[in-house]
Each structure stands twice: as C-alpha cells, then as structure tokens.
Write an enzyme that holds these catalytic residues in place. Structure first.
Site, short mmCIF file in Angstrom:
data_model
loop_
_atom_site.label_atom_id
_atom_site.label_comp_id
_atom_site.label_asym_id
_atom_site.label_seq_id
_atom_site.Cartn_x
_atom_site.Cartn_y
_atom_site.Cartn_z
N ASP A 174 0.85 -1.19 0.00
CA ASP A 174 0.00 0.00 0.00
C ASP A 174 0.89 1.24 0.00
O ASP A 174 1.68 1.45 0.92
CB ASP A 174 -0.90 -0.02 1.24
CG ASP A 174 -2.01 1.02 1.18
OD1 ASP A 174 -2.09 1.75 0.17
OD2 ASP A 174 -2.79 1.11 2.14
N ASP A 210 -3.05 2.42 -6.01
CA ASP A 210 -1.99 2.52 -5.01
C ASP A 210 -1.88 1.31 -4.09
O ASP A 210 -1.18 1.36 -3.08
CB ASP A 210 -2.17 3.78 -4.17
CG ASP A 210 -3.43 3.74 -3.32
OD1 ASP A 210 -4.31 2.89 -3.58
OD2 ASP A 210 -3.56 4.56 -2.39
N GLU A 211 -2.53 0.20 -4.40
CA GLU A 211 -2.40 -0.97 -3.53
C GLU A 211 -2.60 -2.25 -4.32
O GLU A 211 -3.30 -2.28 -5.33
CB GLU A 211 -3.37 -0.92 -2.36
CG GLU A 211 -4.83 -0.95 -2.74
CD GLU A 211 -5.74 -1.01 -1.52
OE1 GLU A 211 -5.46 -1.81 -0.60
OE2 GLU A 211 -6.72 -0.26 -1.50
#
EC number: 2.7.7.7
Length: 478
Positions: free
Chosen positions: A24, A142-143
């Site tokens: 993350d 983003d993860e």
C-alpha cells in the site's frame, strides 16, 4: 524454480501456508507530488479536485501525514482543509517587513489532482510488483496483493518484503507499507499497522493473536456503520467477535456476519487472483545515473522489447499498440505509442517499433526507459503477424469498390487514429512483416504540463486498476 528475484540461498518450500503481501503506497497522490517537487518534502500537502481560489467547492483527495496532523481529512472541503493548514506570507528576504521567525513556520501546500501523472508513477510500481511475484492482484492505483509463496520462505519473508520496499524507493522514489501474512485479510490489516513506511509480518499461527486486541473497526471490511452495530452487540474487539456466537452475527449482517466471524478468527481461504485480463504488458529499467550514450539505451530497449513480447506470448495475448517511455531528469516522463492495423504477435516488430519511437531520445540524458504493448486481445485463434494484416488489407482493397460510406472504421482502440480496421486476416505464421503502415501517436507527459495529448489506451497499464484506493474516489465529486 520460478524465474524472478529470490533471496540468495532460499528455495521455495512446500507449505500449505501461503505467503501473502499487501503493498500500500503511503499518501500516494501527495507522494507523487513530492516526487515531482522535492521541496514539498516534510511539509503538509493537500491534493484535491474541483477547487479554485476564492470558491468553496472542491474536496480533498488525499493529504500527507503532516497535513493530517492539522485535521485535514479525505473528502473534506478544500476550503476547510486550507483553513486548517498553517500559512506563511510570501515575503522576499530583502523586504522591510521580513520576519525570519515567520519564515520558519510550516506552510501547507495545495496541488490539484493529476491522474495521468499518478498513473505513470503507479505503472512503475506495478512493474516491480509483477517482477517480484508470480501472482499479483491490483486492487487500485496505489495498492495490490502479492502471492510470493513460490519466491521465498516464511523464515525470510520479512527480508523479501523489505527487498520490494527498497526497490520501490530506489527505482520509483516513493514509500510503501507492506503487510505479510498467510491470508489476504490479515495482510491488509498488517500493512496499515505501522504506517507510514511500515513493514509488519504476521506468521502462520500468529494471526489470531495479532488480531485479538484490535478494535472492530480495524477488521478488514468493517466500516464505521458496521463497527457501531458491532459495538451495539457488545463486541468491541476482534477477540470479542472471534469468541461470539456466530448465529446472531449472521442474523444481523447476513452471510457477511459469518465472514466477519471467520476473519476475526484469522480464517480466510481466499487466494490472490488477478482481476481479469490485463490491458497491457510493460517492462522498465532504470540506470544508476542518467545515460546520454545511445548504445546502452538501445541495448535496454532490445532487452525490454523481448521481455514484453515474450510475456504476451506466454499469456496468449495479441497487441494492437507498441509504446515506449523515456524518463529524463529530474522526472520528466515522456511516452510515445504507435497503433497497428490489427492485433499481432510479432516480437521483432515490437523491437523495431520501440527503437523507432525512442529515436528522439537517443542522445538525451535518460534515467529510466520502458517498452509496452497494449490494447491486448486474448484469444485461442491462430496467432497473427503484421504480414497477415497487410495481406488482408491489400486483398480487401482489390475486392472492395472505392465507396465512402461515412464509416471511418475507428473503433476507439487505436488512440483516435482514422485507420480502417481490416477484415479478419487469413492464417499466417509468426514473423516480422514488412514496413508497417500503422500511424504513430505521440504521447507526451512532461512534468508540470496539463496539456498532454494521450491515446485512448494510455491510461492502461499492466494491471490497469485505475480507481484510486486509499484516496477519495474521483467519481464521488464528478
């Protein structure tokens, strides 16, 4: 043994306990802005959308940890967020009323969302993740979840995760937090446990003890509303949920109640699986220092082109677009793409087009470069090369009368070019065809530029999950 990075002396062990990583990025949008403007480091940064000075509309997409300390939150009105941030008067040092004490006060910065730029950074991260794991599930920009069971062993899982963190920091320039656990839900919780720049490892047999003291709101899949309802049932912690009678949970929440009960006990049998077919394959490589000499750059182009073409073949994918990326110092991202008449599988063609697209950068200082194939099609039909398409085009031109029926044949996959989509080609063997008739779409994304022209596929990358995670969804404000 599988290809890819593996710690020296480590062989994948036979085990029933999966090794799952949740990666993350920390305050991703703000981190990207700091990558572009290093002077923003250590200062409160707010990234938002829909805001103009003097107006009250607009919302926060994400805020740096420094900004959060002043009460700035995602989805908060930007006008409110800016009121929370400390401000500093823009005074020249030589001004009569210059106050050195005032100059030392922290200052908050606001930057508008730039999704094209964020996506380019995310693509660099995804390249590393796919290089480090056989299976990657990209959840958002983003993860992502990684299954690295075949790449490392539990005894050194922390070292492998740190290797990924270090690569992302060194090659991309942002920090990520990683959780390592035998289940997806525990890995997700672990990645949030020690932010920012955290690394938390929960080994097999430790999951239930790790979860037990956590507030119910920290359980994966529990939001404020569910947490309030759990508390109304007298359940304050994961241990309370794990020890509860599951029947009232199922009665209150349906099947989700059973899921909450299982996850509080550390039970989660989900496997890390990719989300559908990827939209493109890409490989990138960074130089230790910017390189101006053409030879090493073209050697890398050849290596990367072969790698993406091989990946496409192994995945059974045809591609309609070939692209390159050149990153110039300090972080000037430039992309070029060329659309083909139809989907092909032609490694030599990928190499040739990549070299041609990269030609304008061959003497410029380059810190990173990449090659990409996009507009993928997954089919069991015979593979084709450009030869087949050109033969089909020539045959069609001989057989069809020259009548303009008003249809330009643009199906939206060629970046807005007006190339006609030819009829299905006849069977052909894979080999490099003659000179391509495809047109070139130049895509330029330079640091700080807002007038970028991009083909329709340019936002897609090897995962192409482009919905922001850990940030406020853009659709919430459109």
């Amino acid at each position: 043994m599988p290809d890819g990075p593996q710690l020296p002396g480590v062989e994948a062990a036979e085990t029933t306990d999966r090794i799952v990583l949740h990666v993350d990025a920390d305050c991703f949008y703000a981190s990207c802005e700091r990558l572009r403007e290093p002077e923003l480091q250590e200062s409160p940064v707010v990234v938002g959308m829909g805001y103009e000075p003097g107006e009250t509309v607009g919302a926060v997409a994400t805020a740096s940890y420094e900004a959060r300390e002043f009460g700035v939150e995602s989805a908060q009105a930007i006008s409110t967020a800016l009121e929370h941030l400390p401000r500093r008067a823009a005074l020249a040092p030589e001004a009569d009323d210059h106050d050195p004490e005032l100059e030392r006060e922290e200052t908050g910065y606001y930057r508008p969302v730039d999704m094209d730029y964020y996506e380019s950074v995310a693509a660099d991260v995804r390249t590393i993740l796919h290089d480090c794991a056989e299976t990657v599930r990209e959840v958002s920009i983003d993860e992502a979840y990684l299954d690295v069971t075949e790449r490392t062993a539990w005894e050194v899982a922390d070292g492998f995760a740190r290797h990924i963190k270090d690569r992302i920091r060194r090659e991309v320039g942002i920090d990520v937090s990683i959780g390592v656990a035998p289940t997806m839900s525990a890995a997700k919780i672990a990645s949030d446990f020690d932010k920012p720049d955290g690394l938390t490892v929960v080994r097999p047999g430790e999951v239930r003890d790790f979860l037990a003291p956590l507030d119910v709101e920290l359980l994966h899949g529990v939001g404020p509303v569910t947490a309030r309802e759990l508390r109304e049932m007298g359940l304050e912690t994961a241990a309370g949920v794990a020890a509860a009678d599951p029947d009232p949970l199922v009665e209150r929440f349906g099947e989700r109640g059973r899921e909450l009960y299982d996850r509080a006990r550390g039970e989660d049998d989900r496997r890390v699986e990719p989300k559908g077919d990827p939209k493109s394959f890409s490989r990138e490589s960074a130089f230790a220092d910017p390189v101006s000499d053409p030879e090493p750059k073209y050697e890398q182009i050849e290596t990367l082109a072969a790698a993406v073409a091989d990946r496409a073949q192994r995945e059974g994918a045809l591609y309609r677009t070939v692209g390159v990326k050149a990153v110039l110092p300090p972080f000037d991202v430039n992309t070029r793409a060329r659309s083909l008449p139809g989907p092909v599988d032609d490694p030599e063609l990928v190499d040739r087009i990549a070299r041609e697209l990269f030609a304008e950068f061959d003497t410029k200082p380059v810190r990173k470069l990449g090659v990409r194939v996009a507009n993928l099609e997954f089919a069991t039909a015979d593979q084709t090369s450009l030869d087949g398409w050109e033969c089909a085009i020539a045959s069609a031109e001989r057989e069809q009368p020259a009548v303009d029926d008003g249809d330009d044949g643009n199906d939206g996959d060629d970046g807005g070019q007006a190339d006609e989509t030819p009829p299905s080609p006849s069977k052909s063997t894979r080999k490099t065809g003659p000179e391509t008739t495809a047109e070139t779409t130049n895509t330029r994304h330079e640091t700080g530029s807002q007038d970028e022209t991009r083909p329709s596929d340019s936002g897609e990358s090897s995962a192409d999950a482009s919905v922001p995670g850990g940030q406020t969804l853009l659709s919430d404000f459109l």
